[in-house]
Design a protein around this motif. Structure first.
Motif, PDB file in Angstrom:
ATOM      1  N   ASN A   1       0.853  -1.186   0.000  1.00 16.33           N
ATOM      2  CA  ASN A   1       0.000   0.000   0.000  1.00 16.33           C
ATOM      3  C   ASN A   1       0.893   1.242   0.000  1.00 16.33           C
ATOM      4  N   PHE A   2       0.257   2.389  -0.189  1.00 13.47           N
ATOM      5  CA  PHE A   2       1.017   3.634  -0.211  1.00 13.47           C
ATOM      6  C   PHE A   2       1.395   4.041   1.208  1.00 13.47           C
ATOM      7  N   ILE A   3       2.660   4.499   1.356  1.00 15.67           N
ATOM      8  CA  ILE A   3       3.175   4.932   2.652  1.00 15.67           C
ATOM      9  C   ILE A   3       3.791   6.314   2.472  1.00 15.67           C
ATOM     10  N   PHE A   4       3.397   7.253   3.292  1.00 18.90           N
ATOM     11  CA  PHE A   4       3.964   8.593   3.213  1.00 18.90           C
ATOM     12  C   PHE A   4       5.393   8.571   3.756  1.00 18.90           C
ATOM     13  N   THR A   5       6.324   9.126   2.986  1.00 13.78           N
ATOM     14  CA  THR A   5       7.729   9.176   3.376  1.00 13.78           C
ATOM     15  C   THR A   5       8.247  10.600   3.199  1.00 13.78           C
TER      16      THR A   5
ATOM     17  N   LEU B   1      21.987   4.134   7.833  1.00 11.47           N
ATOM     18  CA  LEU B   1      21.470   2.887   8.408  1.00 11.47           C
ATOM     19  C   LEU B   1      20.439   2.297   7.465  1.00 11.47           C
ATOM     20  N   PHE B   2      20.589   1.005   7.191  1.00 14.09           N
ATOM     21  CA  PHE B   2      19.672   0.297   6.294  1.00 14.09           C
ATOM     22  C   PHE B   2      19.513  -1.122   6.811  1.00 14.09           C
ATOM     23  N   THR B   3      18.288  -1.468   7.221  1.00 15.01           N
ATOM     24  CA  THR B   3      18.023  -2.793   7.776  1.00 15.01           C
ATOM     25  C   THR B   3      16.775  -3.391   7.137  1.00 15.01           C
ATOM     26  N   ILE B   4      16.768  -4.710   7.026  1.00 17.21           N
ATOM     27  CA  ILE B   4      15.614  -5.481   6.554  1.00 17.21           C
ATOM     28  C   ILE B   4      15.331  -6.565   7.588  1.00 17.21           C
ATOM     29  N   ASN B   5      14.172  -6.520   8.182  1.00 12.15           N
ATOM     30  CA  ASN B   5      13.802  -7.532   9.174  1.00 12.15           C
ATOM     31  C   ASN B   5      12.339  -7.922   9.000  1.00 12.15           C
ATOM     32  N   VAL B   6      11.830  -8.716   9.926  1.00 17.36           N
ATOM     33  CA  VAL B   6      10.470  -9.246   9.827  1.00 17.36           C
ATOM     34  C   VAL B   6       9.471  -8.167  10.185  1.00 17.36           C
TER      35      VAL B   6
ATOM     36  N   ARG C   1       4.509 -11.917   8.594  1.00 16.61           N
ATOM     37  CA  ARG C   1       4.318 -12.562   7.300  1.00 16.61           C
ATOM     38  C   ARG C   1       5.129 -11.902   6.199  1.00 16.61           C
ATOM     39  N   HIS C   2       5.505 -10.670   6.391  1.00 24.28           N
ATOM     40  CA  HIS C   2       6.236  -9.927   5.380  1.00 24.28           C
ATOM     41  C   HIS C   2       7.517  -9.352   5.980  1.00 24.28           C
ATOM     42  N   HIS C   3       8.071  -8.362   5.314  1.00 23.94           N
ATOM     43  CA  HIS C   3       9.311  -7.754   5.770  1.00 23.94           C
ATOM     44  C   HIS C   3       9.111  -6.259   6.008  1.00 23.94           C
ATOM     45  N   ARG C   4      10.042  -5.690   6.738  1.00 27.17           N
ATOM     46  CA  ARG C   4      10.029  -4.263   7.046  1.00 27.17           C
ATOM     47  C   ARG C   4      11.408  -3.679   6.745  1.00 27.17           C
ATOM     48  N   VAL C   5      11.413  -2.502   6.139  1.00 23.63           N
ATOM     49  CA  VAL C   5      12.651  -1.811   5.774  1.00 23.63           C
ATOM     50  C   VAL C   5      12.755  -0.533   6.599  1.00 23.63           C
ATOM     51  N   ARG C   6      13.912  -0.349   7.211  1.00 20.93           N
ATOM     52  CA  ARG C   6      14.193   0.859   7.992  1.00 20.93           C
ATOM     53  C   ARG C   6      15.437   1.534   7.411  1.00 20.93           C
ATOM     54  N   MET C   7      15.324   2.830   7.135  1.00 21.99           N
ATOM     55  CA  MET C   7      16.442   3.605   6.593  1.00 21.99           C
ATOM     56  C   MET C   7      16.579   4.897   7.389  1.00 21.99           C
ATOM     57  N   LEU C   8      17.801   5.199   7.747  1.00 25.24           N
ATOM     58  CA  LEU C   8      18.110   6.424   8.492  1.00 25.24           C
ATOM     59  C   LEU C   8      18.967   7.319   7.613  1.00 25.24           C
ATOM     60  N   PHE C   9      18.508   8.526   7.383  1.00 21.03           N
ATOM     61  CA  PHE C   9      19.214   9.495   6.556  1.00 21.03           C
ATOM     62  C   PHE C   9      19.726  10.636   7.437  1.00 21.03           C
ATOM     63  N   GLN C  10      20.974  11.029   7.176  1.00 15.74           N
ATOM     64  CA  GLN C  10      21.579  12.136   7.904  1.00 15.74           C
ATOM     65  C   GLN C  10      22.200  13.119   6.922  1.00 15.74           C
ATOM     66  N   ASP C  11      22.584  14.295   7.438  1.00 15.07           N
ATOM     67  CA  ASP C  11      23.097  15.353   6.575  1.00 15.07           C
ATOM     68  C   ASP C  11      24.511  15.093   6.086  1.00 15.07           C
ATOM     69  N   SER C  12      25.288  14.297   6.810  1.00 16.05           N
ATOM     70  CA  SER C  12      26.686  14.049   6.451  1.00 16.05           C
ATOM     71  C   SER C  12      26.995  12.574   6.636  1.00 16.05           C
TER      72      SER C  12
ATOM     73  N   LEU D   1      16.575  11.639   9.650  1.00 13.73           N
ATOM     74  CA  LEU D   1      15.211  11.255   9.272  1.00 13.73           C
ATOM     75  C   LEU D   1      15.123   9.741   9.167  1.00 13.73           C
ATOM     76  N   LEU D   2      14.172   9.164   9.844  1.00 15.82           N
ATOM     77  CA  LEU D   2      13.966   7.715   9.835  1.00 15.82           C
ATOM     78  C   LEU D   2      12.800   7.388   8.913  1.00 15.82           C
ATOM     79  N   VAL D   3      13.040   6.541   7.913  1.00 20.76           N
ATOM     80  CA  VAL D   3      12.028   6.103   6.961  1.00 20.76           C
ATOM     81  C   VAL D   3      11.735   4.631   7.217  1.00 20.76           C
ATOM     82  N   ILE D   4      10.467   4.315   7.456  1.00 22.75           N
ATOM     83  CA  ILE D   4      10.044   2.935   7.719  1.00 22.75           C
ATOM     84  C   ILE D   4       9.001   2.547   6.684  1.00 22.75           C
ATOM     85  N   LEU D   5       9.256   1.452   5.969  1.00 20.59           N
ATOM     86  CA  LEU D   5       8.321   0.907   4.989  1.00 20.59           C
ATOM     87  C   LEU D   5       7.880  -0.474   5.470  1.00 20.59           C
TER      88      LEU D   5
END
Length: 303
Positions: free
Chosen positions: A228-232, A242-247, A252-263, A277-281
């Motif tokens: 589905n659509f997720i606001f990011t 930071l980039f992680t893929i876990n349950v 039943r599916h997977h979750r993606v977490r990404m952390l973005f920084q200025d430097s 900024l933390l992005v969770i899908l």
């Protein structure tokens, strides 16, 4: 005090010079005579002379290397270029990449417009276009892409400290009840910082700079498909630390977490979640990391 015994000094009256002594003579000589400094000095000069003669070697015309390059498989190009500087120079020429394309060209394979036979002869980005076409026409390369799973077995570390250049999302395939969304992140790897402004590795000849031009060099495309659509938030221009893929939470599916920084994050330090900024899908259907030579990687406008 004990008296020193009379030790007889060995004398070697032979005519020894760096011109006459070789390494073989040193290996077969008498150990008692080898201990004399005169022999050591002569042998050292002989070794230096023989090593200098071996370093010179034989130099063959570049036409010979260009002829041999016609029998090199695509996966052996790097090994061939490491033989000598002349072999490397051959792999820089436009003739080498044009012949490689014609050798494996297949009319039955669909090719994008930029990779068609009629326009492949352009010097601009010729090397990049030939490599991309090989992943469509050359079976060993094409089979590598089909073997990758929809979800990586382990979290890729390639994107660590990569800068986000572009971001876009679009509706994916599926019916109304199963409408998926595709989130695309284009990253570029940070170039290593060298002291005194020195460049890393050999530089391509000036006459072939257009051949090796590639605006997507060291770039990756991260495709994340969700159910589905997720606001990011907007993260263009920021660095992924930071980039992680876990349950997923539904197990039943997977979750993606990404952390973005200025430097970029200094080596050895862990990222702080409260900084950036933390992005969770979640939930995620598939995660794909595409290199610039992948057939589904979008073409740049400058190619």
């Amino acid at each position: 005090m004990p008296k020193k015994g009379n030790r007889k000094r060995l004398k070697y009256r032979g005519n020894i010079s760096s011109e006459t002594v070789t390494v073989a003579d040193y290996a077969d000589s008498d150990p008692a005579i080898v201990k004399t400094g005169r022999v050591k000095k002569a042998v050292a000069n002989a070794i230096q002379k023989e090593e200098g003669a071996e370093d010179y070697g034989e130099q063959y015309p570049i036409d010979i290397w260009l002829f041999l390059a016609s029998y090199i498989r695509p996966e052996d190009i790097v090994k061939f270029a490491l033989i000598c500087k002349s072999a490397w120079a051959v792999t820089c020429t436009a003739a080498f990449w044009t012949r490689l394309y014609k050798r494996y060209y297949c009319s039955d394979v669909y090719l994008p417009e930029r990779l068609q036979r009629e326009v492949i002869g352009r010097l601009s980005s010729l090397r990049a276009c030939v490599i991309r076409s090989l992943y469509l026409m050359y079976e060993p390369f094409h089979s590598r892409l089909s073997e990758k799973p929809s979800i990586p077995e382990s979290t890729p570390t390639t994107l660590q400290n990569c800068s986000c250049l572009l971001y876009w999302c679009k509706k994916g395939s599926g019916n109304r009840t199963d409408q998926r969304w595709e989130f695309n992140y284009k990253f570029k790897k940070q170039s290593p910082k060298l002291k005194n402004g020195c460049r890393n590795g050999l530089q391509f000849p000036r006459q072939y700079e257009q051949v090796h031009k590639n605006p997507d060099q060291d770039c990756y495309l991260l495709q994340i498909t969700t159910f589905n659509f997720i606001f990011t938030p907007v993260v263009m221009g920021m660095t992924l630390t930071l980039f992680t893929i876990n349950v997923s939470t539904d197990m039943r599916h997977h979750r993606v977490r990404m952390l973005f920084q200025d430097s970029p994050l200094p080596q050895g330090k862990k990222p702080k979640k409260d900084q950036g900024l933390l992005v969770i899908l979640d939930p995620v259907h598939s995660v794909r990391l595409l290199d610039w030579w992948h057939p589904q990687y979008p073409f740049s406008a400058s190619i």
